[in-house]
Each structure stands twice: as structure tokens, then as C-alpha cells.
Motif scaffolding. Sequence first.
Motif, PDB file in Angstrom:
ATOM      1  N   HIS A  24       0.841  -1.211   0.000  1.00  0.00           N
ATOM      2  CA  HIS A  24       0.000   0.000   0.000  1.00  0.00           C
ATOM      3  C   HIS A  24       0.874   1.260   0.000  1.00  0.00           C
ATOM      4  O   HIS A  24       0.563   2.231  -0.698  1.00  0.00           O
ATOM      5  N   HIS A  42       2.413   4.855   8.079  1.00  0.00           N
ATOM      6  CA  HIS A  42       2.237   3.398   8.012  1.00  0.00           C
ATOM      7  C   HIS A  42       3.332   2.675   8.780  1.00  0.00           C
ATOM      8  O   HIS A  42       3.106   1.586   9.310  1.00  0.00           O
ATOM      9  N   HIS A 102       3.107   9.839   4.607  1.00  0.00           N
ATOM     10  CA  HIS A 102       2.233   8.674   4.501  1.00  0.00           C
ATOM     11  C   HIS A 102       2.990   7.400   4.860  1.00  0.00           C
ATOM     12  O   HIS A 102       2.518   6.559   5.625  1.00  0.00           O
TER      13      HIS A 102
HETATM   14 FE   LIG Z   1      -2.524   4.789   3.817  1.00  0.00          FE
END
Ligand SMILES: [Fe+2]
Length: 433
Positions: free
Chosen positions: A49, A139, A135
Motif C-alpha cells: 500500500h 504506516h 504517509h
Molecule cells: Fe494509507
Amino acid sequence: MSTGLRERAAAELTRTRQRSVGLTDAVDDDDLVRQHSRLMSPLVWDLAHIGNQEELWLVRDVGGREPVRADIDQLYDAFKHPRGERPQLPLLGPAEARAYVRTVREKVLDLLDSVELAGRPLVEQGFAFGMIIQHEQQHDETMLATHQLRTGDPVLVAVPPPRSRAIVAGEALIPGGPFEMGTSLEPWALDNERPAHQVHVPPFLIDRAPVTNAQYQAFVDAGGYDDPRWWTGRGWAHRQEAGLTGPAHWHGDGTYTRFGRREPIVGDEPVVHVNWYEASAYAAWAGRRLPTEAEWEKAARFDPATGRSRRFPWGDEDPTPEHANLGQRHLSPAPVGAYPAGASPAGVHQLIGDVWEWTGSPFGGYPGFRAFPYREYSEVFFGDDHRVLRGGSFGTDAAACRGTFRNWDYPIRRQIFSGFRCARDPRPGEAAG
Ligand SMILES: [Fe+2]
């Protein structure tokens, strides 16, 4: 974008990737594909992701290049698949995911040298690169929380946090009056931190340190979990339903488990892994309340000498290891008093790092808020369902933590590195103004 900015973006991308690789290489393939908690994704989902978001924003949008793997976009769309469903998806395996994120990164570093970066807000001052770096760091913190939920032998190592170097107790009085909340200048600030605006905050008192394990233990020992007086209606219902008896990972015998190691609870460390209802119940028991988000930010940023808001409690310079416990340098919060250099002008300590601090406030947009670059970043989470957390934790990287940075979660969540501090209104005669 200047050469300096390109170099900074490249360096931050590389530094961040080292952390992602460390968190995923620490476990075997079986651990990578397994779901360690219904609340979390398999680590291998987070990894791919990260690469997919980087591909969407930097390779395709900013770089205008051909897709690397358009066929997997929907698998890694967080809005299409809740975490509980992700293990059943036909995800990339560990070797494929690693190869994918490497391929994307090579393209990004290549286009970073040459891409035209003028005329679009998305790329001004390298915003899109800053957004993708943050981001990935977010994560990484999520993956660190997954490691805390994982069972089995310990796999992460780090040096212990520094010892306490100052006696920090009691409260600081923050005078009433306006201050500037949020930011319009910070180049990599996200949409929900913008714009800067004046907020009038009445005088209040706030704890000079986060609530510690010893203080929280006193609440447990006093029967705080058995007394509905301290809990909101919803909080009490959740406490009953979930069978809560203390912070997550506490065993009830003076020990807790951190990243697979069972250890005696350290009394002077900030309590962590409590939800908003637990934090609120403690505060009510102590005759206090949680600070509002505006109070928290004023305590963290307002400089009474100049009347301006700083980037951080200690000033405008980026965090160093002297200022705050950030970036997974340590695998726990540091004891109260460990960061005297990080205190605010009013003498409030450890606002940045150690534990995310619950505030009493729901998550919403500031006056003049504009969703950027997409509504799903923040705006769809606005409303009464979420409570704001501030300040970052030991697992938050400095790149994703500013005095204005806002985090949010459901009030029942405590798999995150969440703690709190208390505040209250002044008593008559305690505060002028
Ligand atoms: Fe995300």
C-alpha cells in the motif's frame, strides 16, 4: 523546486524506506502475511500500500508516467477494503511486494531529478513528496503498532530511552487570550492543519507532564474501572462490553508486554495504550478534564514573550534527540523529565513524542478549510465519531510530527500509542484574565 529541496526529498524518502524495510524484514514471511489483530492489516498489505500510494501520486500524477501495476490499485485502496477483510484479498506476496516498492521507488528517484515542479499546488515546495514521505512514516507507525500486537519471540531491538533529568510535576497556567492555531506557512503541512487562524482560549491549567503509569495505577487501584461515576455513558457501556480492567498489554500483576517482552511496569513513564473513554474517566476521577485541542496547541506553541506561535514547544528548529522521543529510536515512552530541552516557555514537558495525547475535541476542519489534495485525506473523517490526538509518540517520525499536526481515532481505540495529560479551568483568584 530547488536543488536543496530535491536533495531533502530524496534523503527523507531513503531514510523512511530504511524504517519500512526494518519493520518488514524483522519477521518471516508467515508473519508478514498473517493478520495479528482484526484491527490491523497484514504487514505485507501496509508495505505494498505504501508503494501503491507512491505510484499513484508520484509516478503517475506528478511524474506523468505509465502505471507500474494498475491492476492492483483496488487491492490497496484503504476505502475499498476494511482492515478485517485484507488478509482474504489476493495480495502480492512478500517477495512481490518488496520488488514492487523497489520498482516504484527507482522511478520516483529518477523523476525527482528532472520533473517540472512549477505551477501546481500539488508540487509546490515538494508538497507531494512530503505527503508521500509522511504517509509512509504513518504506516511505519501503524506497522510498529502491529508489532506490539504480534505474539511470539521479540524481534525488534532499540536502546532504552534516556533517564529523567528534571523534576516535572504539577500544572502550568496558560493565560487567556488569542493565539494563532494551525499553519499557512509550513510547506509539508496537511490540509487539516490549515489555515492559520486566531483562536481565543480562556485561561486554563494543564499538566506539565503526561499522566504516568504510577498515576494511572492509582486510578485502577481505587476501583476506577468499577465505578460508572467516572465514565461517560458510552464509555461505561464499552468498558463493560470489552471487559476493560486497565491499559492494553497490562497483566494486572505489575507487568506489561512490550513488543514481545514481559517487563515490570515503569512508574514514571507516560501511560500508553489507553482509549479516549479511559483517559476521560481518569481525568474525571482526578477532578480534571482532557484539554481541548486548542488548549493543547496553545500550551505547545504559544510564546507569551512574543505573542507568536512556534513550530514546536522549544522553538522553530526541527526536533533533535535532545528535544523529544520520536522516530522509534526507543521502543517505549521515556520517563517524565527526560527531555528538559523540549519544554515549552510555560514549562510544559514532553508534548511532542512519547505518547499521542487524547484531547477532548472531535475532529473537524478549521475555518477556511479546503480539502487537499483529496477529500479522503481528512474531510471524510470530520464529525463527532473521532477524537483528536496530538503530539506524536515514540513511534512517530519527526517528518510526520509538528506542533500543528493532528491525528484522530475512534474513542474506543487503544492499539495506537495513546496516552494523555489533564487540564482544568482556573479556580476563582487563580488566573487574572
Ligand atoms: Fe494509507
